[in-house]
Design a protein around this motif. Structure first.
Motif, PDB file in Angstrom:
ATOM      1  N   ALA A 161      -1.202   0.439 -10.813  1.00  0.00           N
ATOM      2  CA  ALA A 161      -1.332   1.788 -11.374  1.00  0.00           C
ATOM      3  C   ALA A 161      -0.688   1.918 -12.745  1.00  0.00           C
ATOM      4  O   ALA A 161      -1.106   2.743 -13.557  1.00  0.00           O
ATOM      5  CB  ALA A 161      -0.736   2.816 -10.414  1.00  0.00           C
TER       6      ALA A 161
ATOM      7  N   PHE B 213      -4.853  10.024  -8.694  1.00  0.00           N
ATOM      8  CA  PHE B 213      -4.390   9.148  -7.626  1.00  0.00           C
ATOM      9  C   PHE B 213      -4.948   9.691  -6.310  1.00  0.00           C
ATOM     10  O   PHE B 213      -5.266  10.876  -6.195  1.00  0.00           O
ATOM     11  CB  PHE B 213      -2.863   9.056  -7.580  1.00  0.00           C
ATOM     12  CG  PHE B 213      -2.182  10.362  -7.231  1.00  0.00           C
ATOM     13  CD1 PHE B 213      -1.805  10.636  -5.920  1.00  0.00           C
ATOM     14  CD2 PHE B 213      -1.932  11.320  -8.206  1.00  0.00           C
ATOM     15  CE1 PHE B 213      -1.188  11.836  -5.599  1.00  0.00           C
ATOM     16  CE2 PHE B 213      -1.319  12.520  -7.894  1.00  0.00           C
ATOM     17  CZ  PHE B 213      -0.951  12.776  -6.582  1.00  0.00           C
ATOM     18  N   ALA B 214      -5.074   8.808  -5.329  1.00  0.00           N
ATOM     19  CA  ALA B 214      -5.569   9.217  -4.020  1.00  0.00           C
ATOM     20  C   ALA B 214      -4.413   9.727  -3.161  1.00  0.00           C
ATOM     21  O   ALA B 214      -3.298   9.209  -3.236  1.00  0.00           O
ATOM     22  CB  ALA B 214      -6.264   8.045  -3.328  1.00  0.00           C
TER      23      ALA B 214
ATOM     24  N   CYS C 258     -11.277   3.958   4.470  1.00  0.00           N
ATOM     25  CA  CYS C 258     -10.645   3.926   3.147  1.00  0.00           C
ATOM     26  C   CYS C 258      -9.920   2.602   2.910  1.00  0.00           C
ATOM     27  O   CYS C 258      -9.922   2.088   1.789  1.00  0.00           O
ATOM     28  CB  CYS C 258      -9.701   5.110   2.969  1.00  0.00           C
ATOM     29  SG  CYS C 258      -8.407   5.233   4.225  1.00  0.00           S
TER      30      CYS C 258
ATOM     31  N   CYS D 297     -10.897   0.119  -0.393  1.00  0.00           N
ATOM     32  CA  CYS D 297      -9.940   0.073  -1.504  1.00  0.00           C
ATOM     33  C   CYS D 297      -9.894  -1.311  -2.134  1.00  0.00           C
ATOM     34  O   CYS D 297      -9.577  -2.296  -1.472  1.00  0.00           O
ATOM     35  CB  CYS D 297      -8.545   0.490  -1.034  1.00  0.00           C
ATOM     36  SG  CYS D 297      -7.352   0.515  -2.389  1.00  0.00           S
TER      37      CYS D 297
ATOM     38  N   ALA E 202      -4.386  -0.617  -1.840  1.00  0.00           N
ATOM     39  CA  ALA E 202      -3.404   0.461  -2.000  1.00  0.00           C
ATOM     40  C   ALA E 202      -3.285   1.333  -0.758  1.00  0.00           C
ATOM     41  O   ALA E 202      -2.395   2.173  -0.681  1.00  0.00           O
ATOM     42  CB  ALA E 202      -3.779   1.338  -3.196  1.00  0.00           C
ATOM     43  N   ILE E 203      -4.164   1.134   0.205  1.00  0.00           N
ATOM     44  CA  ILE E 203      -4.154   1.967   1.406  1.00  0.00           C
ATOM     45  C   ILE E 203      -3.874   1.096   2.621  1.00  0.00           C
ATOM     46  O   ILE E 203      -4.495   0.055   2.809  1.00  0.00           O
ATOM     47  CB  ILE E 203      -5.490   2.714   1.592  1.00  0.00           C
ATOM     48  CG1 ILE E 203      -5.827   3.512   0.308  1.00  0.00           C
ATOM     49  CG2 ILE E 203      -5.429   3.650   2.796  1.00  0.00           C
ATOM     50  CD1 ILE E 203      -7.196   4.143   0.321  1.00  0.00           C
TER      51      ILE E 203
ATOM     52  N   VAL F 291      -1.261   5.948   1.205  1.00  0.00           N
ATOM     53  CA  VAL F 291      -1.568   5.395  -0.108  1.00  0.00           C
ATOM     54  C   VAL F 291      -0.285   4.978  -0.808  1.00  0.00           C
ATOM     55  O   VAL F 291       0.667   5.751  -0.891  1.00  0.00           O
ATOM     56  CB  VAL F 291      -2.314   6.436  -0.984  1.00  0.00           C
ATOM     57  CG1 VAL F 291      -2.587   5.876  -2.376  1.00  0.00           C
ATOM     58  CG2 VAL F 291      -3.610   6.867  -0.317  1.00  0.00           C
TER      59      VAL F 291
ATOM     60  N   CYS G 178      -2.398   2.313  -6.335  1.00  0.00           N
ATOM     61  CA  CYS G 178      -3.602   3.132  -6.486  1.00  0.00           C
ATOM     62  C   CYS G 178      -3.944   3.331  -7.954  1.00  0.00           C
ATOM     63  O   CYS G 178      -3.140   3.852  -8.720  1.00  0.00           O
ATOM     64  CB  CYS G 178      -3.394   4.487  -5.811  1.00  0.00           C
ATOM     65  SG  CYS G 178      -4.822   5.586  -5.995  1.00  0.00           S
TER      66      CYS G 178
ATOM     67  N   CYS H 162     -12.403   5.446  -2.287  1.00  0.00           N
ATOM     68  CA  CYS H 162     -11.992   5.780  -0.922  1.00  0.00           C
ATOM     69  C   CYS H 162     -12.435   7.183  -0.501  1.00  0.00           C
ATOM     70  O   CYS H 162     -12.500   7.482   0.690  1.00  0.00           O
ATOM     71  CB  CYS H 162     -10.467   5.682  -0.803  1.00  0.00           C
ATOM     72  SG  CYS H 162      -9.573   6.688  -2.018  1.00  0.00           S
TER      73      CYS H 162
END
Length: 178
Positions: free
Chosen positions: A83, A91-92, A105, A109, A113-114, A123, A128, A134
């Motif tokens: 990031a 961001f998620a 998700c 990804c 990140a998840i 997350v 992310c 996602c």
């Protein structure tokens, strides 16, 4: 192309303006209409491809890439905090109360990140990149993109040439430092 690709479509990247003319003139691309461009964007969503526009306010291209074949995404994924290195202003975030733990998700990804924690998606903000792949396939609409705070937002240069100038100046400055 080297016989080791994934199952994602290959003809997906979009180029505009003079760049598109260059690609067409040199047999690297072909012209498409708005309807086909929208079909490509829909296909990208189906395959969880990351939309990567040129890093300028005047967008000259949008690459639509998977994390296993795209060198940019592969290299980002090797970093502990991807990031930090992208200019996304989003961001998620998972609404924990709505998550049913389906892991859709997690599978989509590209930055890993998840992760599932006690049957709920979480997350990792450092991983992310705010791409949003996602979001559209969550059956509960439990994951959303949110804007970063004003102090975290980045404004891209007006034109790609401005970006190249900034990059050249940074390179020059780093070469001059002892």
């Amino acid at each position: 192309m080297a016989g080791k690709g994934c199952q994602c479509p290959l003809e997906t990247c979009l180029v505009f303006g003079a760049g598109a003319q260059y690609y067409e003139d040199n047999g690297l691309g072909r012209p498409i209409d708005r309807e086909e461009a929208l079909k490509i964007l829909h296909m990208a969503e189906e395959h969880a491809l990351v939309l990567q526009p040129s890093n300028a306010q005047k967008v000259m291209n949008i690459c639509l890439c998977c994390g296993c074949c795209c060198q940019v995404l592969k290299n980002l994924n090797k970093l502990s905090s991807p990031a930090e290195y992208v200019a996304s202003n989003y961001f998620a975030r998972v609404r924990q109360e709505d998550c049913i733990g389906c892991e859709t998700c997690v599978e989509r990804c590209q930055m890993e990140a998840i992760a599932m924690v006690e049957a709920t998606a979480h997350v990792d903000a450092k991983r992310c990149i705010g791409c949003g792949v996602c979001v559209p396939t969550c059956p509960q609409e439990a994951i959303v993109l949110e804007a970063k705070s004003e102090d975290q937002k980045k404004t891209p240069p007006a034109h790609p040439f401005d970006l190249y100038k900034i990059m050249a100046m940074q390179r020059l400055a780093s070469n001059l430092d002892p």
